[in-house]
Design a protein around this motif. Structure first.
Motif, PDB file in Angstrom:
ATOM      1  N   LYS A  37      -7.246  -1.453  -5.518  1.00 42.61           N
ATOM      2  CA  LYS A  37      -7.160  -2.851  -5.059  1.00 42.61           C
ATOM      3  C   LYS A  37      -6.572  -2.934  -3.653  1.00 42.61           C
ATOM      4  N   ASP A  38      -5.585  -2.087  -3.360  1.00 46.47           N
ATOM      5  CA  ASP A  38      -5.008  -2.046  -2.011  1.00 46.47           C
ATOM      6  C   ASP A  38      -6.082  -1.694  -0.982  1.00 46.47           C
ATOM      7  N   VAL A  39      -6.876  -0.676  -1.285  1.00 44.73           N
ATOM      8  CA  VAL A  39      -7.931  -0.239  -0.368  1.00 44.73           C
ATOM      9  C   VAL A  39      -8.955  -1.352  -0.162  1.00 44.73           C
ATOM     10  N   LEU A  40      -9.336  -2.032  -1.233  1.00 46.41           N
ATOM     11  CA  LEU A  40     -10.289  -3.136  -1.102  1.00 46.41           C
ATOM     12  C   LEU A  40      -9.723  -4.245  -0.209  1.00 46.41           C
ATOM     13  N   ALA A  41      -8.424  -4.532  -0.335  1.00 43.17           N
ATOM     14  CA  ALA A  41      -7.793  -5.545   0.516  1.00 43.17           C
ATOM     15  C   ALA A  41      -7.778  -5.086   1.976  1.00 43.17           C
ATOM     16  N   ILE A  42      -7.514  -3.810   2.197  1.00 40.28           N
ATOM     17  CA  ILE A  42      -7.457  -3.259   3.557  1.00 40.28           C
ATOM     18  C   ILE A  42      -8.826  -3.317   4.226  1.00 40.28           C
ATOM     19  N   ILE A  43      -9.874  -2.898   3.515  1.00 38.47           N
ATOM     20  CA  ILE A  43     -11.206  -2.922   4.148  1.00 38.47           C
ATOM     21  C   ILE A  43     -11.664  -4.353   4.418  1.00 38.47           C
ATOM     22  N   LYS A  44     -11.211  -5.278   3.595  1.00 37.22           N
ATOM     23  CA  LYS A  44     -11.554  -6.684   3.821  1.00 37.22           C
ATOM     24  C   LYS A  44     -10.883  -7.204   5.096  1.00 37.22           C
ATOM     25  N   VAL A  45      -9.598  -6.926   5.260  1.00 31.60           N
ATOM     26  CA  VAL A  45      -8.863  -7.381   6.449  1.00 31.60           C
ATOM     27  C   VAL A  45      -9.452  -6.757   7.715  1.00 31.60           C
ATOM     28  N   LEU A  46      -9.741  -5.459   7.668  1.00 29.11           N
ATOM     29  CA  LEU A  46     -10.249  -4.755   8.852  1.00 29.11           C
ATOM     30  C   LEU A  46     -11.747  -4.967   9.077  1.00 29.11           C
ATOM     31  N   PHE A  72       0.834  -1.206   0.000  1.00 30.46           N
ATOM     32  CA  PHE A  72       0.000   0.000   0.000  1.00 30.46           C
ATOM     33  C   PHE A  72       0.873   1.262   0.000  1.00 30.46           C
ATOM     34  N   PHE A  73       1.844   1.349   0.904  1.00 33.17           N
ATOM     35  CA  PHE A  73       2.689   2.551   0.967  1.00 33.17           C
ATOM     36  C   PHE A  73       3.598   2.673  -0.252  1.00 33.17           C
ATOM     37  N   ARG A  74       4.049   1.552  -0.800  1.00 32.30           N
ATOM     38  CA  ARG A  74       4.850   1.582  -2.029  1.00 32.30           C
ATOM     39  C   ARG A  74       4.000   2.115  -3.190  1.00 32.30           C
ATOM     40  N   ASP A  75       2.752   1.630  -3.285  1.00 28.41           N
ATOM     41  CA  ASP A  75       1.860   2.100  -4.352  1.00 28.41           C
ATOM     42  C   ASP A  75       1.502   3.580  -4.167  1.00 28.41           C
ATOM     43  N   LEU A  76       1.352   4.017  -2.915  1.00 29.19           N
ATOM     44  CA  LEU A  76       1.093   5.439  -2.661  1.00 29.19           C
ATOM     45  C   LEU A  76       2.251   6.295  -3.160  1.00 29.19           C
ATOM     46  N   LYS A  77       3.458   5.916  -2.774  1.00 29.30           N
ATOM     47  CA  LYS A  77       4.648   6.690  -3.182  1.00 29.30           C
ATOM     48  C   LYS A  77       4.806   6.701  -4.699  1.00 29.30           C
ATOM     49  N   ALA A  78       4.536   5.566  -5.339  1.00 24.99           N
ATOM     50  CA  ALA A  78       4.670   5.471  -6.797  1.00 24.99           C
ATOM     51  C   ALA A  78       3.610   6.314  -7.512  1.00 24.99           C
ATOM     52  N   SER A  79       2.547   6.671  -6.818  1.00 28.93           N
ATOM     53  CA  SER A  79       1.440   7.406  -7.425  1.00 28.93           C
ATOM     54  C   SER A  79       1.529   8.919  -7.209  1.00 28.93           C
ATOM     55  N   GLU A  80       2.565   9.364  -6.524  1.00 24.77           N
ATOM     56  CA  GLU A  80       2.696  10.796  -6.262  1.00 24.77           C
ATOM     57  C   GLU A  80       2.999  11.571  -7.527  1.00 24.77           C
ATOM     58  N   PRO A  81       2.493  12.786  -7.660  1.00 25.25           N
ATOM     59  CA  PRO A  81       1.581  13.449  -6.740  1.00 25.25           C
ATOM     60  C   PRO A  81       0.177  12.852  -6.852  1.00 25.25           C
ATOM     61  N   LEU A  82      -0.397  12.546  -5.696  1.00 29.03           N
ATOM     62  CA  LEU A  82      -1.702  11.861  -5.677  1.00 29.03           C
ATOM     63  C   LEU A  82      -2.789  12.650  -6.393  1.00 29.03           C
ATOM     64  N   SER A  83      -2.729  13.957  -6.320  1.00 31.23           N
ATOM     65  CA  SER A  83      -3.779  14.776  -6.954  1.00 31.23           C
ATOM     66  C   SER A  83      -3.775  14.648  -8.472  1.00 31.23           C
TER      67      SER A  83
END
Length: 159
Positions: free
Chosen positions: A132-141, A78-89
């Motif tokens: 996909k990362d977010v979907l995995a996170i909400i599933k785990v939590l 998740f954090f790797r994908d966030l960094k790779a997507s910068e700037p997020l906006s």
């Protein structure tokens, strides 16, 4: 009597300062903590998830608040994908993303002072990976976007 009043006033002022300062401290999100925000819809409540780089997660949805721990694999991805997507906006979204008027929601991800557009309508592979990362996170939590008739509104976000 005056001395008692002065001590009481000083005590009240000290307590007020502690309460106010702790509230403002709690309201701030550190720059390294990611925030996932689902807007909810006309019929659903939405949710907020806070994730630290260690995988510690706090969330609030229509059922209430909770905590969890994400696996190292999910957290790092998740954090790797966030960094790779910068700037997020600047992440692209699909222009033809059709959503239900009653149940359509918006999901954004923030990190530091950056915030993505709606990642649930991914316009490229980077945005799709975050979704996909977010979907995995909400599933785990076990975070749910539940109907308004079955839960409580989210508390206000104080920052």
């Amino acid at each position: 009597m005056n001395q008692l009043f002065s001590k009481s006033l000083l005590g009240f002022a000290s307590i007020s300062f502690l309460v106010c300062s702790s509230q403002s401290t709690m309201a701030l999100v550190p720059n390294n903590v990611a925030v996932i925000l689902n807007s909810g819809s006309t019929n659903t409540i939405g949710y907020r998830i806070y994730i630290s780089p260690t995988g510690e997660a706090n969330y609030v949805d229509g059922k209430g608040s909770g905590k969890g721990k994400l696996s190292e694999r999910i957290t790092k991805k998740f954090f790797r994908d966030l960094k790779a997507s910068e700037p997020l906006s600047s992440l692209p979204v699909q222009q033809s993303c059709v959503k239900s008027t009653s149940f359509g929601t918006t999901t954004t991800v923030s990190l530091g002072d950056q915030r993505s557009p709606d990642i649930s309508c991914p316009g490229n592979a980077k945005t799709q990976r975050l979704d996909k990362d977010v979907l995995a996170i909400i599933k785990v939590l076990k975070v749910e976007n539940i109907p308004k008739s079955q839960g409580k509104p989210l508390p206000p976000q104080n920052f």
